[in-house]
Write an enzyme that holds these catalytic residues in place. Structure first.
Site, PDB file in Angstrom:
ATOM      1  N   LYS A  57       0.847  -1.200   0.000  1.00 31.77           N
ATOM      2  CA  LYS A  57       0.000   0.000   0.000  1.00 31.77           C
ATOM      3  C   LYS A  57       0.884   1.252   0.000  1.00 31.77           C
ATOM      4  CE  LYS A  57      -0.335  -0.251   5.044  1.00 31.77           C
ATOM      5  NZ  LYS A  57      -1.157  -0.724   6.179  1.00 31.77           N
ATOM      6  N   ARG A  86     -10.643  -0.217  14.043  1.00 27.99           N
ATOM      7  CA  ARG A  86     -10.542   0.697  12.892  1.00 27.99           C
ATOM      8  C   ARG A  86     -11.617   0.238  11.902  1.00 27.99           C
ATOM      9  NH1 ARG A  86      -4.795   1.250   9.740  1.00 27.99           N
ATOM     10  NH2 ARG A  86      -5.234  -0.954   9.354  1.00 27.99           N
ATOM     11  N   TYR A  88      15.572  30.585   7.669  1.00 31.69           N
ATOM     12  CA  TYR A  88      14.395  31.363   8.083  1.00 31.69           C
ATOM     13  C   TYR A  88      14.333  31.533   9.594  1.00 31.69           C
ATOM     14  CZ  TYR A  88      12.247  30.841   3.441  1.00 31.69           C
ATOM     15  OH  TYR A  88      11.958  30.882   2.111  1.00 31.69           O
ATOM     16  N   MET A 140      11.381  24.723   2.178  1.00 29.07           N
ATOM     17  CA  MET A 140      10.605  23.874   1.275  1.00 29.07           C
ATOM     18  C   MET A 140      11.494  23.050   0.343  1.00 29.07           C
ATOM     19  SD  MET A 140       7.530  24.951  -1.340  1.00 29.07           S
ATOM     20  CE  MET A 140       6.575  25.848  -0.117  1.00 29.07           C
TER      21      MET A 140
HETATM   22  C1  LIG Z   1      -0.413  -1.710   6.871  1.00 29.41           C
HETATM   23  C2  LIG Z   1      -0.996  -3.011   7.202  1.00 29.41           C
HETATM   24  C3  LIG Z   1      -0.187  -4.143   7.374  1.00 29.41           C
HETATM   25  C4  LIG Z   1       1.334  -4.068   7.417  1.00 29.41           C
HETATM   26  O1  LIG Z   1       1.705  -3.401   8.603  1.00 29.41           O
HETATM   27  P1  LIG Z   1       3.258  -3.296   9.066  1.00 29.41           P
HETATM   28  O2  LIG Z   1       3.159  -2.982  10.505  1.00 29.41           O
HETATM   29  O3  LIG Z   1       3.861  -2.188   8.265  1.00 29.41           O
HETATM   30  O4  LIG Z   1       3.856  -4.605   8.806  1.00 29.41           O
HETATM   31  C5  LIG Z   1      -0.800  -5.370   7.555  1.00 29.41           C
HETATM   32  N1  LIG Z   1      -2.152  -5.467   7.580  1.00 29.41           N
HETATM   33  C6  LIG Z   1      -2.956  -4.399   7.450  1.00 29.41           C
HETATM   34  C7  LIG Z   1      -4.434  -4.556   7.524  1.00 29.41           C
HETATM   35  C8  LIG Z   1      -2.413  -3.141   7.270  1.00 29.41           C
HETATM   36  O5  LIG Z   1      -3.210  -2.077   7.175  1.00 29.41           O
END
Ligand SMILES: *Cc1c(COP(=O)(O)O)cnc(C)c1O
Length: 372
Positions: free
Chosen positions: A35, A133, A261, A308
């Site tokens: 992802k 979640r 800055y 930046m």
């Molecule tokens: C991001 C994610 C993972 C991987 O998590 P890591 O801690 O980076 O290994 C696995 N399962 C789900 C559902 C996730 O959202």
């Protein structure tokens, strides 16, 4: 496009392969989580490297991410880790993405699209065992919800959950696992026998073998990014991410001059100051306090406000010239700056440093290993 700026991310595909081999359990599958464009390193090349050495599936957060992997010619199974957004179901199923499901509304949209494409569709039922979640809550509802999935004409290929604190909290993680196992037993009692059960993210994959089940789902660890608590290093994972630039300007300034800055950094003595063309638009965190870079293999402090597009580095009386290599993350000689170190200075985590590296920084891939 020709590149004129020396700031680049270098992705070591051999490190990805090493990490996947190391993480892949002997009696389970490995789903590489790619992802957020492969945690910022580039989903396509990372996915290919992981699949080369035995990863059997990929996981993404968005339908769009799954579709881009298909466009890149990757035909491995891809699990979308959240429900398919309304309207995306048909395109996702036609592209052969595997949906997660955990709500009645999500199930209805999915079932309708599955009927429309007229092919059997296997889903992964996600249970919420304490992360809160997404996922079916309470997990005791699994048998009734599974019945609805089957009545809607879908198949249940997998059942899974996600841990909230597997890097640190054994007790909480094992409590989540127990709640998952009892839901799986209840499903079996109702005649539902999914072929893949999965739960383990990086922390659990490394630390808690009993969580590995039929498949592990590491993200951070695949990239050699620390999932937390120094686990990456302790497990022998290799960082795949290096971030480099080069000095663009050097000047000698007298004591008392203030830098960048807001003039927040005052030279206590005469010093050589190097400018480096990387800034917060590139994801070099504006909040990093006391960050250091390597110039000529020597640690040098970033001085004053991060702007930046540029930073300035206090090189003291060191010999520094325009064009000298600057390591923002990576190794030079005996010195190493990890994503985790930069994250700590910025009050964040290594994953957020990696995913935060800006789109305008090119990703280059290095590999000496021939693909298997
Ligand atoms: C991001 C994610 C993972 C991987 O998590 P890591 O801690 O980076 O290994 C696995 N399962 C789900 C559902 C996730 O959202």
């Amino acid at each position: 496009m020709t590149r004129y700026r020396p700031t680049v991310v270098e992705v070591d595909l051999d490190a990805i392969r090493h990490n996947v081999r190391l993480l892949n359990p002997p009696n389970a599958e490995l789903m590489a989580i790619v992802k957020a464009d492969g945690y910022g390193l580039g989903a396509g090349p990372v996915a290919r490297a992981a699949l080369d050495v035995g990863a059997s599936r990929l996981g993404v957060a968005l339908v769009e991410e799954g579709l881009s992997l298909r466009e890149a010619g990757i035909d491995a199974p891809i699990l979308v880790l959240t429900e398919l957004p309304p309207g995306s179901e048909k395109e996702a199923l036609e592209a052969g993405l595997t949906p997660s499901v955990y709500s009645v509304a999500g199930l209805e949209g999915l079932a309708e699209a599955a009927r429309a494409i007229g092919r059997p569709v296997g889903v992964h039922l996600k249970l919420d065992t304490g992360m809160h979640r997404v996922g079916l809550w309470p997990p005791e509802d699994a048998p009734a919800f599974a019945r609805r999935i089957l009545d809607a004409g879908l198949e249940i290929e997998g059942v899974w959950t996600h841990f909230a604190d597997s890097e640190r909290d054994d007790e909480g993680t094992l409590r989540q696992l127990a709640s998952f196992r009892s839901a799986v037993e209840a499903l079996a009692g109702a005649g539902v026998h999914p072929s893949v059960l999965h739960a383990a993210n990086s922390g659990a994959t490394i630390r808690l073998p009993e969580t590995r089940l039929d498949l592990v789902r590491p993200g951070a660890a695949v990239y050699g990014l620390d999932p937390g608590e120094g686990l990456a290093h302790r497990a022998g994972l290799r960082p795949a991410l290096a971030w480099r630039s080069a000095v663009s300007m050097v000047k000698r300034l007298p004591a008392g001059e203030r830098l960048s800055y807001g003039g927040r950094y005052t030279l206590e003595r005469a010093s050589t100051i190097a400018t480096v063309p990387v800034g917060y638009d590139d994801g070099y965190p504006r909040t990093a306090v006391g960050a250091e870079v390597l110039i000529g293999g020597v640690r040098r402090p970033v001085a004053g406000t991060i702007t930046m597009d540029q930073i300035v580095v206090d090189c003291g009386d060191g010999e520094v010239a325009p064009g000298d290599e600057v390591v923002l993350i990576g190794t030079r000689g005996h010195e190493r700056i990890t994503a985790d170190e930069l994250a700590e200075r910025a009050g964040t985590i290594a994953r957020a440093i990696a995913t935060g590296i800006g789109r305008r920084v090119p990703r280059e891939y290095v590999s000496t290993e021939a693909p298997e």
